[in-house]
Design a protein around this motif. Structure first.
Motif, short mmCIF file in Angstrom:
data_model
loop_
_atom_site.label_atom_id
_atom_site.label_comp_id
_atom_site.label_asym_id
_atom_site.label_seq_id
_atom_site.Cartn_x
_atom_site.Cartn_y
_atom_site.Cartn_z
N LEU A 125 -7.32 1.75 9.52
CA LEU A 125 -6.57 1.84 10.79
C LEU A 125 -6.43 0.41 10.83
N ALA A 126 -5.48 -0.24 10.81
CA ALA A 126 -5.18 -1.75 11.25
C ALA A 126 -4.40 -1.41 12.46
N SER A 127 -3.53 -0.83 12.24
CA SER A 127 -3.02 -0.83 14.02
C SER A 127 -2.48 0.31 14.76
N GLY A 155 0.67 5.19 13.57
CA GLY A 155 -0.53 4.10 13.35
C GLY A 155 -0.46 3.53 11.39
N GLN A 156 -1.01 2.57 11.66
CA GLN A 156 -0.36 1.63 10.22
C GLN A 156 -2.24 1.28 10.11
N TYR A 157 -1.90 1.64 8.09
CA TYR A 157 -3.10 1.80 7.66
C TYR A 157 -2.63 0.86 6.48
N ALA A 158 -4.23 0.28 5.84
CA ALA A 158 -4.51 -1.02 5.09
C ALA A 158 -5.46 -0.55 3.96
N GLN A 159 -5.12 -0.78 2.80
CA GLN A 159 -5.52 -0.63 1.70
C GLN A 159 -6.70 -1.48 1.41
N GLY A 160 -7.88 -0.20 1.86
CA GLY A 160 -9.09 -0.72 1.90
C GLY A 160 -9.38 -2.75 2.79
N GLY A 161 -9.03 -2.05 4.10
CA GLY A 161 -8.66 -2.87 5.21
C GLY A 161 -7.55 -4.09 4.70
N ASP A 162 -6.88 -4.25 3.84
CA ASP A 162 -5.70 -4.70 3.11
C ASP A 162 -5.54 -4.98 2.97
#
Length: 281
Positions: A125-127, A155-162
């Protein structure tokens, strides 16, 4: 016949003799040059004849080698807003069918959450955009014939946090819904009406193993900052929850829409549904 005047004696230089300048150049009459420039306003001789010096004192290779390719860093980040827009516009169509169904609303038994990771830990989860993007949608949905007690979850998710590696956006709502099949179709249609977006592969229904929900998927293309990108979008609507899921990675964004594996993305969406859909209480 007049006599020419005698030659004038040479005046001595009051500052003493001037040193011999290299290469026969004369000193600049303007004094010392600004820092970083060569004396007398001259550039040093090129290391490779015929190749002028570049800013910073660098020279191009004499064989004309191209500069190193630019990294793709920022490709995904620059289009995140577009991805969010596609799924949010689709969500706005969830509760507006255009006719009143008979019977009452179902009981509220399930809700949607935004866990720290989804897709078996692939995305972080990024935002949480629920308050920013969802409040107006909730107010509109509660005024419709087809939804009650709604809460938006985005929700906005980032692959591996990136985010440069990939982005997955979940845009959903939970409450009490009627006309679920029509609502799902509306969400698919709405996604193609986002800014600069269009449906490139028509919606298809899937029934992934392990889920009782119909997952409808399509491929949307969107042009952002002159770049056309490809993204798969899937959605479901049941009695209590409805959501769209969209994914963009550097590999997916540049694919031909016809080459996107929608069946595989339906499986991923079904897995995300299981992770974010939880019993009430």
């Amino acid at each position: 016949m007049s006599t020419p005047p005698p030659p004038q004696p040479q005046q001595p230089n009051p500052y003493g003799p001037q040193p011999q300048q290299p290469y026969g150049q004369q000193p600049s009459p303007y004094g010392q040059q600004p820092y970083g420039q060569q004396p007398y306003g001259q550039q040093p001789p090129a290391a490779y004849p015929g190749f002028p010096q570049q800013p910073g004192g660098q020279y191009p290779a004499p064989w004309g080698a191209p500069p190193p390719p630019k990294k793709k860093t920022g490709l995904i980040i620059g289009i995140v807003a577009g991805v969010v827009g596609v799924v949010v516009v689709g969500l706005g169509a969830l509760a507006f069918i255009g006719f009143q169904a008979e019977g009452g609303f179902p009981d509220a038994e399930y809700k949607l959450t935004l866990p720290k990771t989804v897709s078996d830990g692939e995305y972080e989860l990024a935002s949480d955009l629920s308050d920013e993007k969802g409040r107006e949608l909730e107010e509109e949905a509660d005024g419709s014939w087809d939804a009650k007690d709604t809460t938006a979850v985005i929700g906005q998710y980032a692959q591996g946090g990136d985010q440069n590696k990939g982005v997955l956006v979940v845009s959903g709502m939970y409450g009490r819904f009627k006309n679920t099949d029509e609502a799902r179709d509306n969400m698919m249609d709405g996604a193609g009406k986002a800014d600069n977006a269009q449906v490139a592969v028509e919606p298809k229904d899937f029934h992934p193993s392990g889920t009782d929900a119909t997952i409808t998927c399509e491929v949307v293309t969107q042009t952002t900052a002159g770049t056309k990108m490809t993204m798969p979008v899937c959605a479901w609507v049941d009695d209590n929850t409805g959501a769209s899921v969209a994914e963009v990675t550097p590999a997916i964004a540049t694919k031909d829409p016809q080459d996107v594996d929608l069946a595989a993305f339906a499986e991923k969406t079904a897995a995300v549904r299981e992770e974010i859909r939880k019993p009430v209480g």
